[in-house]
Design an enzyme around this catalytic site. Structure first.
Site, PDB file in Angstrom:
ATOM      1  CD  GLN A 127      33.758  38.343  45.561  1.00 38.82           C
ATOM      2  OE1 GLN A 127      33.758  38.960  44.496  1.00 38.82           O
ATOM      3  NE2 GLN A 127      33.393  37.070  45.657  1.00 38.82           N
ATOM      4  CB  CYS A 133      31.327  38.052  42.012  1.00 35.89           C
ATOM      5  SG  CYS A 133      30.546  36.587  41.293  1.00 35.89           S
ATOM      6  CG  HIS A 278      34.397  36.593  38.877  1.00 37.41           C
ATOM      7  ND1 HIS A 278      33.897  36.696  40.155  1.00 37.41           N
ATOM      8  CD2 HIS A 278      35.306  37.604  38.759  1.00 37.41           C
ATOM      9  CE1 HIS A 278      34.475  37.702  40.786  1.00 37.41           C
ATOM     10  NE2 HIS A 278      35.333  38.277  39.953  1.00 37.41           N
ATOM     11  CG  ASN A 300      37.766  41.144  40.250  1.00 35.26           C
ATOM     12  OD1 ASN A 300      36.652  40.764  40.592  1.00 35.26           O
ATOM     13  ND2 ASN A 300      38.727  40.295  39.950  1.00 35.26           N
TER      14      ASN A 300
END
Length: 334
Positions: A127, A133, A278, A300
């Protein structure tokens, strides 16, 4: 002055100088590895001091199940890290009130499972320094649902969500359910190849003639009550993951700034649920024999150079960092 004390002070000074040398060498390696560039000598020195503080903190931590170390974020203060990378729209999440769904109690889920082995998880993305996110977790969920139907992985455009989704705030944060609702209203999403990621918000350039061949019809949220986020039995989460595919979830990611590898295991006082900030993607679960811990496998959006090739593992079964509080998936039509 006592001679012994003098010797001791000299020894201490020598050790401190040697430690400074080690830290500085690590800083040089960090700059080279992550291609860091600072605009002035003052910024360079300031970032070195931040790096030194973070580096020293990893040396003093005692973690039996996971390792901390130098990461791409080691020259950021905790406040800078949170402001740039942990931008889930917590206020919207706290105010929203979505009807929960429940996992089927079929007990069909095996003891360990990984959606990557079923060709349902696209490659790890990055990102950048954009607080998007929420867009990456949204898209990863859609990619998994698409692969389940089509038998092949296609990647979709996070940049389209950053630029065009009027329900969310681009690089300043968002929420997965809001993104799903906006996609339903919008009628589709572009492929990543047609609308590539830039890492900054700009004018919307979506092309409806190139939308992917499916539509978002809504979303489901796993929960035990009508509260937007409340702890869910993790066996239920396991069943839901196995039945549905990769899930968009949220958690408190403060400890991930220095995470290197292993199974993240922290008490609620060190990683409270109230700090959920997150969005990530839940893709599997298993058991780690070295730490003797059950874990969740999580994708992630910080690139492959972070964590375990872009993934991290977190303890399963005790709600670590709120991992079982916010679990959602889109519903789609082909």
């Amino acid at each position: 002055m006592n001679k012994f004390l003098v010797v001791l002070l000299f020894a201490f000074a020598a050790c401190e100088a040697e430690l400074d040398t080690i830290v500085f060498q690590q800083f040089q390696k960090f700059i080279k590895k992550y291609q860091k560039k600072y605009e002035s000598i003052n910024e360079y020195l300031a970032r070195y001091e931040v790096f030194k503080t973070n580096f020293m903190s990893t040396l003093t931590e005692e973690n039996k199940s996971y390792k901390t170390g130098i990461t791409k974020f080691s020259d950021l203060t905790k406040q800078e890290f949170a402001k740039t990378y942990l931008n889930l729209n917590y206020d919207a999440m706290a105010m929203a009130n979505f009807e929960p769904t429940y996992a089927k109690q079929s007990n069909a889920a095996p003891s360990t499972f990984d959606w990557r082995t079923e060709n349902r998880v696209a490659a790890v993305k990055d990102q950048g320094s954009c607080g998007s996110c929420w867009a990456f977790a949204t898209v990863a969920n859609l990619e998994g649902l698409y692969a389940a139907k089509k038998g092949t992985i296609k990647t979709f455009s996070e940049q389209m969500l950053v630029d065009c989704d009027t329900s969310d705030s681009g690089c300043n944060g968002g929420l997965m359910e809001y993104a799903f609702a906006w996609l339903k209203k919008n009628g589709g999403i572009n492929y990543d190849s047609d609308y590539p990621y830039k890492g900054t918000k700009s004018t919307c350039k979506s092309d409806k003639s190139k939308y992917a061949d499916f539509t978002v019809t809504g979303y489901k949220k796993l929960g035990s009550s009508y509260s937007t986020w409340s702890p869910v039995d993790e066996d239920e989460v396991k069943e839901f993951l196995y039945e549905t595919g990769p899930l968009a979830i949220a958690l408190n990611a403060d400890p991930l700034q220095t995470y290197s590898s292993g199974v993240l295991d922290l008490t609620s006082s060190r990683c409270p649920t109230s700090g959920i900030n997150h969005a990530v993607t839940l893709v599997g679960y298993g058991y780690d024999s070295s730490s003797k811990l059950d874990y969740w496998l999580v994708k992630n959006s910080w690139g492959k150079s972070w964590g375990e090739q872009g993934y991290f593992r977190i303890r399963r079964g005790n709600g670590t960092c709120g991992v079982n509080c916010y679990i959602t998936t889109a519903t789609v039509s082909f």
